[in-house]
Design an enzyme around this catalytic site. Structure first.
Site, PDB file in Angstrom:
ATOM      1  N   HIS A 106       0.829  -1.217   0.000  1.00 21.48           N
ATOM      2  CA  HIS A 106       0.000   0.000   0.000  1.00 21.48           C
ATOM      3  C   HIS A 106       0.861   1.264   0.000  1.00 21.48           C
ATOM      4  O   HIS A 106       0.446   2.301   0.507  1.00 21.48           O
ATOM      5  CB  HIS A 106      -0.954   0.045   1.203  1.00 21.48           C
ATOM      6  CG  HIS A 106      -1.707  -1.229   1.420  1.00 21.48           C
ATOM      7  ND1 HIS A 106      -2.922  -1.495   0.825  1.00 21.48           N
ATOM      8  CD2 HIS A 106      -1.391  -2.346   2.144  1.00 21.48           C
ATOM      9  CE1 HIS A 106      -3.332  -2.702   1.185  1.00 21.48           C
ATOM     10  NE2 HIS A 106      -2.423  -3.252   1.972  1.00 21.48           N
TER      11      HIS A 106
ATOM     12  N   SER B 149      15.662  21.164 -16.064  1.00 18.85           N
ATOM     13  CA  SER B 149      14.463  21.915 -16.415  1.00 18.85           C
ATOM     14  C   SER B 149      14.910  23.216 -17.068  1.00 18.85           C
ATOM     15  O   SER B 149      15.958  23.765 -16.725  1.00 18.85           O
ATOM     16  CB  SER B 149      13.668  22.209 -15.148  1.00 18.85           C
ATOM     17  OG  SER B 149      12.884  23.360 -15.327  1.00 18.85           O
TER      18      SER B 149
ATOM     19  N   LYS C 226      16.582  21.125 -10.921  1.00 18.86           N
ATOM     20  CA  LYS C 226      15.931  19.863 -11.264  1.00 18.86           C
ATOM     21  C   LYS C 226      16.767  18.922 -12.117  1.00 18.86           C
ATOM     22  O   LYS C 226      17.544  19.337 -12.958  1.00 18.86           O
ATOM     23  CB  LYS C 226      14.601  20.146 -11.977  1.00 18.86           C
ATOM     24  CG  LYS C 226      13.639  20.766 -10.993  1.00 18.86           C
ATOM     25  CD  LYS C 226      12.204  20.738 -11.364  1.00 18.86           C
ATOM     26  CE  LYS C 226      11.713  19.546 -12.059  1.00 18.86           C
ATOM     27  NZ  LYS C 226      10.289  19.533 -12.199  1.00 18.86           N
TER      28      LYS C 226
ATOM     29  N   GLU D 112      10.469   8.211 -17.399  1.00 26.84           N
ATOM     30  CA  GLU D 112       9.105   8.698 -17.654  1.00 26.84           C
ATOM     31  C   GLU D 112       8.651   8.327 -19.066  1.00 26.84           C
ATOM     32  O   GLU D 112       7.496   7.968 -19.294  1.00 26.84           O
ATOM     33  CB  GLU D 112       9.036  10.220 -17.464  1.00 26.84           C
ATOM     34  CG  GLU D 112       9.173  10.634 -16.007  1.00 26.84           C
ATOM     35  CD  GLU D 112       9.351  12.140 -15.840  1.00 26.84           C
ATOM     36  OE1 GLU D 112       8.836  12.916 -16.679  1.00 26.84           O
ATOM     37  OE2 GLU D 112      10.021  12.557 -14.877  1.00 26.84           O
TER      38      GLU D 112
END
Ligand code: ARG
Length: 456
Positions: free
Chosen positions: A153, A274, A280, A287
């Protein structure tokens, strides 16, 4: 080519719409080797002469060389690769070239080419999966004692080793390999000789032609032979499952690389910055693998939808089969190729994994088991442990921090040896059940993967 019934020229836009050469020209090698085998079969059955066969074979070999070298660009105005090869052959060797299409049709020819193309894709895909398995085994070996929290979970549950975690993904890939090899069996059946749909009046030898091309057998019904695309659906579904696995792994890499987890750092070679936020380092490759999974699922659903409700035998709808299955193969191969070096170059922050494992009471099960071994029923042990966890939470401590005197207020059964029992290392190493997270179990899993890689 249509001289005969059709008198007028088709509309230019209709020609472009009808053409598949942009997609199917990548099957030129299969088309040409298929034609060489066809010529050999025709000659062996006396349907064409030996001289014709020789001329055709040399002509076809020349076309193959020239396409490969770039000397012969594929004419994008042709309808498809089959027409192009036949047209060039006839230009080069004259009327003999026109005999090649005896006792076959583009319907069985395109099915043949696609099966040949996809069987070599299966081999390439399998090699890439094996490479990735090798990388997972390397990581698992290195990290069979690296403790991290295992989750259920998405809540910290029990300590596991990072190596064990990597082996979980390896087991998925083992099944993917198995599915590809199973699917390859059904791909590797030859449809050539089914002709348009009904077979042929010529005395052909389909088995000989199939054997020349390395097939394991021939399709047993000519209508099915030209209409069947199950093999492509199966490959797409296998690739969809494989992508689901790569996507789950990618998702974890993305999470682990986040500031919230900091379990790994993905190498600069596989991250991007970024354009406006200088801090970043985005896990773009992971992804994209996750994102491209949707694309492969789409290819599967696309083909299933094309085939649904399609009457037998060949219909032009079936020309739409190739784009999706090629796209899926290309996409999956790229993902496999990028994932392997990304895994091998990432930095694993063992100390952060350990720190995360130390919070979250993931040794609570082991504390309860300790009491059970000393004679308490599990439910009672569970309750006592639950109370201890609650006290720890209120006082901002972990189970290891509680002094023995305090433990003994909860149960007389506690003694000094409990600290050893609830150390994360013990918790992990004690899980010696087959397939468990102990390092000996992980070693067995690695040995299994390595023997599989050595056997092939
Ligand atoms: N380009 C066609 C395809 O990809 C080849 C088969 C054409 N057959 C036909 N009867 N029009 O499916």
């Amino acid at each position: 080519m249509w001289a005969g019934v059709t008198a007028g020229n088709t509309d230019r836009l209709a020609d472009a719409f009808n053409s598949s050469i942009r997609v199917d020209s990548r099957m030129y090698r299969e088309d040409i080797t298929g034609s060489m085998a066809h010529a050999a079969m025709l000659a062996s059955k006396g349907i064409i002469t030996e001289e014709d066969r020789k001329l055709m074979t040399e002509g076809l070999a020349g076309i193959l060389d020239d396409i490969q070298s770039g000397a012969l660009p594929v004419d994008q105005d042709c309808e498809d690769i089959h027409m192009f090869v036949e047209q060039v052959l006839t230009e080069r060797i004259g009327d003999t070239g026109k005999k090649l299409h005896t006792a076959r049709s583009r319907n069985d020819q395109v099915a043949l080419d696609l099966r040949m193309y996809l069987r070599s894709e299966c081999d390439e895909l399998s090699d890439l999966i094996r490479d990735l398995l090798g990388a997972l085994a390397t990581l698992a070996e290195e990290h069979k004692e690296t403790i991290m929290p295992g989750y259920t979970h998405l809540q910290r549950a029990q300590p596991v080793s990072f190596g064990h975690y990597m082996m979980a993904y390896a087991m998925m890939l083992v099944r993917d390999l198995d599915r590809i090899s199973d699917c390859r069996k059904r791909i590797n059946i030859s449809p050539i000789g089914c002709c348009a749909l009904a077979g042929t009046t010529y005395q052909t030898d389909r088995t000989m032609e199939a054997e020349l091309l390395g097939f394991d057998g021939i399709t047993l019904n000519s209508i099915d032979g030209v209409s069947d695309r199950d093999f492509a659906v199966e490959l797409l579904s296998t690739l969809s499952v494989l992508m689901m696995h790569l996507s789950r792994l990618s998702e974890e890499l993305i999470l682990w690389a986040s500031w919230e987890f900091q379990f790994i750092t993905i190498s600069d070679a596989y991250t991007t910055g970024s354009s406006i936020m200088p801090q970043k380092r985005n896990a773009d490759m992971a992804e994209l693998i996750r994102g491209k999974t949707g694309r492969v699922y789409g290819d599967l659903i696309g083909l299933l939808t094309i085939l649904k409700g399609l009457p037998l035998a060949y219909n032009k709808d079936m020309q739409e089969d190739k784009e999706g299955v090629f796209d899926a193969c290309d996409t999956v191969k790229m993902c496999l190729q990028i994932l392997r070096p990304m895994l091998l170059t990432m930095t694993v922050h063992k100390e952060n994994m350990l720190r995360a494992a130390q919070k979250g009471f993931i040794n609570a099960t082991d504390l309860a088991d300790y009491l059970v071994k000393k004679g308490l029923p599990f439910r009672t042990a569970y309750k006592i442990t639950g109370n201890l966890v609650a006290v720890c939470m209120q006082t901002n401590r972990v189970l290891e921090d509680i002094p023995i005197e305090e433990y003994r207020q909860y149960s007389e059964l506690f003694s000094e040896d409990l600290y050893q029992e609830i150390s994360l290392k013990t918790c992990m190493e004690k899980r010696i059940s087959a397939g468990g997270t102990s390092s000996t179990s992980v070693e067995k899993q690695i040995a299994f993967i390595r023997s599989l890689l050595n056997n092939d």
